[in-house]
Design an enzyme around this catalytic site. Sequence first.
Site, PDB file in Angstrom:
ATOM      1  N   ASP A  33     -13.429  -4.912  -1.849  1.00 45.16           N
ATOM      2  CA  ASP A  33     -13.186  -5.020  -0.220  1.00 45.16           C
ATOM      3  C   ASP A  33     -14.689  -5.246   0.191  1.00 45.16           C
ATOM      4  OD1 ASP A  33     -10.675  -4.064  -0.549  1.00 45.16           O
ATOM      5  OD2 ASP A  33     -11.267  -1.956  -0.592  1.00 45.16           O
TER       6      ASP A  33
ATOM      7  N   ASP B 184       1.001  -1.016  -0.139  1.00 46.45           N
ATOM      8  CA  ASP B 184      -0.099  -0.044  -0.183  1.00 46.45           C
ATOM      9  C   ASP B 184       0.748   1.091  -0.038  1.00 46.45           C
ATOM     10  OD1 ASP B 184      -2.264  -1.354   0.021  1.00 46.45           O
ATOM     11  OD2 ASP B 184      -2.154  -1.413   2.287  1.00 46.45           O
TER      12      ASP B 184
END
Length: 252
Positions: A130, A11
Amino acid sequence: MLSKRIIPCLDVKDGRTVKGVNFVDLRDAGDPVELAWNYSQQGADELVFLDITATVERRKTMVELVKSVARQINIPFTIGGGINEIADADALLNAGADKISVNSAAVRNPALIDELAKAFGAQFVVIAVDTRVINGKNIVHLNGGRLPTEKESLDWILEAESRGAGEILLTSMDHDGTKAGFDNRFLKEVNKAVNIPVIASGGAGNVQHFVDVFEQSNVDAALAASVFHYGEILIPDLKRVLKTNNIEVREV
């Protein structure tokens, strides 16, 4: 039998790798290009970079990052975050990315999946989902997991596949960063329902969790971040254990 893939995820925020728990409380985990090189040396099968910064300069920054990474490694890598149209994907693929990952933009405009698959081929298009359980149902979340939608995750995944997605990156937000194991039950349900590869994400805490996710859900790949970034699991050790459990992996 196809080898199962081990995929470190980076990330990226403001040019640095970060990691949090349940998508919050981010802390620094190092330089993404250095980490990428290290993982390619360790025997990672692929890498995923997710840009989680919402700055106007993002596209330029990410293109430069992709170029730097492409010069350093010889394994495939996927880049995601802020891809809203063909031109965004084109810039990243031209800079050296092997695949692009799309999440929120595809939910808001599902036709984007058709356009990307038509322009670049399904093998380039990863749809990231997600998911979080709300009232007993797995629900798609947007904006880095902050915004629940009306969509049930499996329904959306099946639609994405029908529109030309080549792969699903499925992150359980309830498990993310907890190091309590992957959501093997839901991963198995999704994997049985689709005919494209599924990457498990969210919850890896030890080597056994990787054994469990492959044995219990039969997904194609398992992705993790902090256990790799902070040296809690070394990829050669992980692959040795997987092999001893008769799980096919590519040699380190």
